[in-house]
Design a protein around this motif. Structure first.
Motif, PDB file in Angstrom:
ATOM      1  N   VAL A 387       7.125   4.797  -0.223  1.00 20.71           N
ATOM      2  CA  VAL A 387       8.313   3.650  -0.451  1.00 20.71           C
ATOM      3  C   VAL A 387       8.187   2.903   1.069  1.00 20.71           C
ATOM      4  CG1 VAL A 387       9.309   4.461  -2.726  1.00 20.71           C
ATOM      5  CG2 VAL A 387      10.072   5.323  -0.514  1.00 20.71           C
ATOM      6  N   GLY A 388       9.180   2.378   1.379  1.00 22.00           N
ATOM      7  CA  GLY A 388       9.254   1.833   2.360  1.00 22.00           C
ATOM      8  C   GLY A 388       8.379   0.382   2.768  1.00 22.00           C
ATOM      9  N   GLY A 389       8.599  -0.493   3.631  1.00 25.69           N
ATOM     10  CA  GLY A 389       7.774  -1.584   4.191  1.00 25.69           C
ATOM     11  C   GLY A 389       6.444  -1.451   4.639  1.00 25.69           C
ATOM     12  N   PHE A 390       6.207  -0.107   5.594  1.00 20.75           N
ATOM     13  CA  PHE A 390       4.753   0.407   6.121  1.00 20.75           C
ATOM     14  C   PHE A 390       3.974   0.649   4.590  1.00 20.75           C
ATOM     15  CE2 PHE A 390       2.486   2.918   9.028  1.00 20.75           C
ATOM     16  CZ  PHE A 390       1.253   1.919   9.268  1.00 20.75           C
ATOM     17  N   GLY A 391       4.875   1.659   3.444  1.00 21.81           N
ATOM     18  CA  GLY A 391       4.307   2.102   2.058  1.00 21.81           C
ATOM     19  C   GLY A 391       3.891   0.906   1.827  1.00 21.81           C
ATOM     20  N   GLU A 392       3.847  -0.128   1.124  1.00 19.54           N
ATOM     21  CA  GLU A 392       3.210  -1.430   0.927  1.00 19.54           C
ATOM     22  C   GLU A 392       2.067  -1.919   1.114  1.00 19.54           C
ATOM     23  OE1 GLU A 392       5.797  -4.698   1.264  1.00 19.54           O
ATOM     24  OE2 GLU A 392       7.198  -4.013  -0.405  1.00 19.54           O
ATOM     25  N   SER A 393       1.625  -1.292   2.500  1.00 19.40           N
ATOM     26  CA  SER A 393       0.057  -1.398   3.099  1.00 19.40           C
ATOM     27  C   SER A 393      -1.069  -1.170   2.338  1.00 19.40           C
ATOM     28  CB  SER A 393      -0.141  -0.959   4.590  1.00 19.40           C
ATOM     29  OG  SER A 393      -1.277  -0.760   4.810  1.00 19.40           O
ATOM     30  N   PRO A 394      -2.126  -1.405   1.392  1.00 16.27           N
ATOM     31  CA  PRO A 394      -2.539  -1.586   1.460  1.00 16.27           C
ATOM     32  C   PRO A 394      -3.692  -0.129   1.923  1.00 16.27           C
ATOM     33  CG  PRO A 394      -2.608  -3.152   0.954  1.00 16.27           C
ATOM     34  CD  PRO A 394      -1.417  -3.254   1.556  1.00 16.27           C
ATOM     35  N   TYR A 395      -3.633  -0.457   2.585  1.00 24.82           N
ATOM     36  CA  TYR A 395      -4.564   0.234   4.332  1.00 24.82           C
ATOM     37  C   TYR A 395      -4.317   1.853   3.633  1.00 24.82           C
ATOM     38  CZ  TYR A 395      -6.914   3.060   7.992  1.00 24.82           C
ATOM     39  OH  TYR A 395      -8.384   3.743   8.818  1.00 24.82           O
ATOM     40  N   VAL A 396      -2.260   2.324   4.245  1.00 20.02           N
ATOM     41  CA  VAL A 396      -1.650   3.063   3.459  1.00 20.02           C
ATOM     42  C   VAL A 396      -1.827   3.605   2.913  1.00 20.02           C
ATOM     43  CG1 VAL A 396       0.403   4.304   4.427  1.00 20.02           C
ATOM     44  CG2 VAL A 396      -0.297   2.773   5.942  1.00 20.02           C
ATOM     45  N   GLN A 397      -1.710   3.371   1.921  1.00 18.22           N
ATOM     46  CA  GLN A 397      -2.313   3.358   0.583  1.00 18.22           C
ATOM     47  C   GLN A 397      -3.892   4.316   0.471  1.00 18.22           C
ATOM     48  OE1 GLN A 397      -1.061   0.880  -2.292  1.00 18.22           O
ATOM     49  NE2 GLN A 397       0.808   0.555  -1.042  1.00 18.22           N
ATOM     50  N   GLU A 398      -4.682   3.659   0.786  1.00 19.82           N
ATOM     51  CA  GLU A 398      -6.152   3.823   0.921  1.00 19.82           C
ATOM     52  C   GLU A 398      -6.201   5.249   1.539  1.00 19.82           C
ATOM     53  OE1 GLU A 398     -10.227   2.381   2.228  1.00 19.82           O
ATOM     54  OE2 GLU A 398      -8.969   1.179   2.299  1.00 19.82           O
ATOM     55  N   ARG A 399      -5.606   5.495   2.242  1.00 22.01           N
ATOM     56  CA  ARG A 399      -6.000   6.537   3.109  1.00 22.01           C
ATOM     57  C   ARG A 399      -5.394   8.282   2.135  1.00 22.01           C
ATOM     58  NH1 ARG A 399      -5.823   6.949   9.095  1.00 22.01           N
ATOM     59  NH2 ARG A 399      -5.706   9.079   8.933  1.00 22.01           N
ATOM     60  N   MET A 400      -3.969   7.742   2.141  1.00 21.81           N
ATOM     61  CA  MET A 400      -3.692   8.854   1.839  1.00 21.81           C
ATOM     62  C   MET A 400      -4.420   9.893   0.158  1.00 21.81           C
ATOM     63  SD  MET A 400       1.061   7.998   1.892  1.00 21.81           S
ATOM     64  CE  MET A 400       0.930   8.857   1.371  1.00 21.81           C
ATOM     65  N   ARG A 401      -4.258   8.616  -0.557  1.00 28.15           N
ATOM     66  CA  ARG A 401      -5.556   8.863  -1.749  1.00 28.15           C
ATOM     67  C   ARG A 401      -6.571   9.474  -1.216  1.00 28.15           C
ATOM     68  NH1 ARG A 401      -3.459   4.039  -4.246  1.00 28.15           N
ATOM     69  NH2 ARG A 401      -1.826   3.716  -5.633  1.00 28.15           N
TER      70      ARG A 401
END
Length: 573
Positions: A387-401
């Protein structure tokens, strides 16, 4: 918070005071899940589409040092004044919340820089911000419910779970100074709020967090920090923290910093400084546009991003440097054609360059998550909620996945508002969190009987005809210990003087012996006046630590005289 305040609450209002953006939400007792947020934050530069439900954490002071504007309005007015060269004496403050993160000796004298680099005490800025949000909220709710009194409202202020006690106290004191009744104020830990809101979402998310025995990690990734908690759903539906909160300064502002460093290299520090001074609207447009690009950056969709740079910035750079922009681009350590110009006011930037701006904060976040997930206590955790504003970033999500493939990553809709909405639910039902894990060992400084066989000579002191061991750490609770939200630990002793002065300490050590041990830190003091009419040996003192809530409370009572006192935090002095 007093229990009677809870029963009298007609409305719960929550403030999310963020590093980059702030906002509020509220709901009425008769429909707690119908949560409303302000829809009308407006950026004059047309960037309102970015964060229509939140506004920048920016404060503008007039030349007398008085509050003038907050949020987009503060930035836009300052820029307009600067255009007419009328901004002299006016002061704009942005992103000052990070002063509370990892400030080991936090006091109310801590300072922050304004937009032009001049220092000011931070505490009044926090007070002004909360006061503005409170007054904005009151206007919104009183139009809906005629006759609503402020005594009908319970206020919730969200804080990172990784913050220490002094930072939490700093925020509470600021809210009280802003006019919030201390008995109607509750601090809420941001990852817990996220957990609480996820219960209300679709079955896919709800199933991961609401089933009895489910264990999951919440990563709240905002502008300044990553704030991480691990929770378990108990049979009675309450939340239990199963590992102490952790995190670090790995938020979205560090991507912004890397982008500005690149602009610095391309256009020169003087050109950027002059842009801030002479074309401030252009400067804010540049930073707001990048915020949008940062949040929507997705390597699956695009191979380049196009960012607008003001023509005035390019003109300023050419005045100060003989090299052309194309020549300065070629001198950067990036591959050929990774950055190219498009007309006079645009840059086309390859995703490999953009990814490099994300690298440091996201590398650190992922490294930390991997080490956490390897801990024996949380090895069964297979779900991470981002969650969180920076957590909305698709690139952040992609890196984590990609880099933590063994866990299921869930990103709720409107991830930037999840904490705020959960804070409102928490205000309606604080008992939803039943236990937490201690981040510190807490205790007091006491005297003990001196034993020359095992105690160092330099620690002994002569008191009332006897040798005593000084500066001993009397432990009330230990780090990593699970405590109920209503848990109290008491110790009894006898006063030795008219004023009992009890210092309260904390440490990350599990078994401290002395308050002078490395890592031990003075948190605050309790001072209690005793009776001089009754022999001290006939008086009894009871010191009580109230653990498990979002804030630590330490109380001392003389059971013979009835007098009592509470701990004063070091940061409150």
């Amino acid at each position: 918070m007093a229990s009677n305040a809870q029963s009298q609450t007609l409305l719960v209002a929550a403030f999310d005071f963020g590093t980059t953006y702030s906002g509020y939400a509220f709901s009425f007792r008769d429909d707690p899940n119908k949560i409303q947020t302000n829809q009308n934050w407006y950026a004059g530069g047309g960037a309102s589409r970015l964060v229509s439900l939140k506004t920048p954490t920016s404060v503008l002071l007039n030349p007398k040092g008085e509050f003038d504007k907050f949020g987009f309005e503060a930035e836009d007015k300052y820029a307009t004044l600067a255009e007419d060269d009328e901004h002299h004496g006016w002061r704009l403050f942005r992103r000052f919340k990070m002063v509370l993160h990892n400030n080991e000796h936090l006091t109310k004298d801590v300072t922050v820089e304004d937009f032009s680099g001049k220092q000011m005490t931070a505490f009044p800025l926090f007070v002004m911000s909360i006061k503005y949000l409170r007054e904005h909220l009151l206007k919104a709710v009183t139009t809906q419910k005629i006759g609503l009194e402020e005594t009908d409202i319970l206020y919730v202020l969200t804080v990172p779970a990784i913050w220490d006690d002094n930072a939490k106290r700093f925020m509470r004191d600021a809210a009280i100074e802003a006019g919030v009744d201390p008995n109607r104020l509750k601090l809420a830990l941001e990852p817990e709020c996220a957990s609480i809101w996820c219960e209300t979402l679709d079955m896919d998310v709800k199933g991961a967090v609401a089933i009895q025995g489910s264990q999951y990690m919440v990563v709240d990734l905002g502008g300044g920090t990553a704030d991480i908690s691990v929770h378990e759903r108990k049979p009675d539906g309450t939340l239990k923290e199963i590992y102490k909160a952790s995190g670090g300064p790995w938020g979205g502002i560090y991507v912004d910093e890397n982008y500005m460093k690149m602009l610095n290299k391309l256009f020169g520090e003087k050109a950027l400084t002059d842009l801030r001074k002479t074309e401030m609207n252009d400067y804010f447009d540049v930073t707001r546009e990048f915020e949008h690009k940062k949040r929507s950056f997705d390597t699956d969709i695009t191979k380049q991003i196009l960012v607008r740079i003001s023509a005035s910035l390019r003109d300023l750079a050419e005045m100060n440097c003989s090299k052309s922009l194309e020549e300065r681009i070629s001198s950067l350590k990036v591959r050929e054609n990774a950055i190219t110009t498009r007309g006079k006011d645009k840059l086309k930037i390859d995703t490999t360059v953009v990814q490099s701006w994300f690298k440091r904060p996201i590398d650190r976040l992922i490294q930390h998550l991997k080490s956490l997930l390897a801990e024996p206590k949380i090895k069964s955790v297979q779900t991470v909620i981002l969650v969180g504003g920076f957590g909305e970033s698709p690139y952040v999500q992609e890196r984590m996945r990609n880099e933590i493939p063994d866990v299921r990553l869930i990103v709720p809709a409107d991830a930037g508002l999840v904490v705020l909405k959960g804070a409102v639910r928490f205000g309606h039902n604080p008992a939803i969190v039943s236990s937490r894990v201690m981040k510190y060992t807490y205790g007091t400084r006491v005297y003990d009987t001196f034993d020359e066989q095992k105690h160092p000579e330099e620690k002994k002191v002569w008191i009332n005809g006897k040798w005593w061991l000084d500066k001993c750490f009397k432990v009330y609770v230990r780090v990593n210990e699970e405590v109920r939200v209503d848990q109290q630990v008491t110790r009894k002793n006898i006063p030795a003087s008219e004023i009992t002065h009890t210092p309260v300490y904390r440490t990350t050590q599990e078994n401290p012996e002395y308050v002078t041990d490395s890592g031990c830190e003075l948190l605050g003091t309790v001072e209690l006046e005793n009776s001089t009419d009754i022999p001290y040996e006939q008086q009894r003192l009871v010191t009580t630590f109230m653990f498990g809530d979002t804030e630590l409370l330490v109380k001392m009572k003389n059971t013979i005289t009835g007098k009592q006192a509470y701990m004063t935090f070091e940061c409150s002095k």
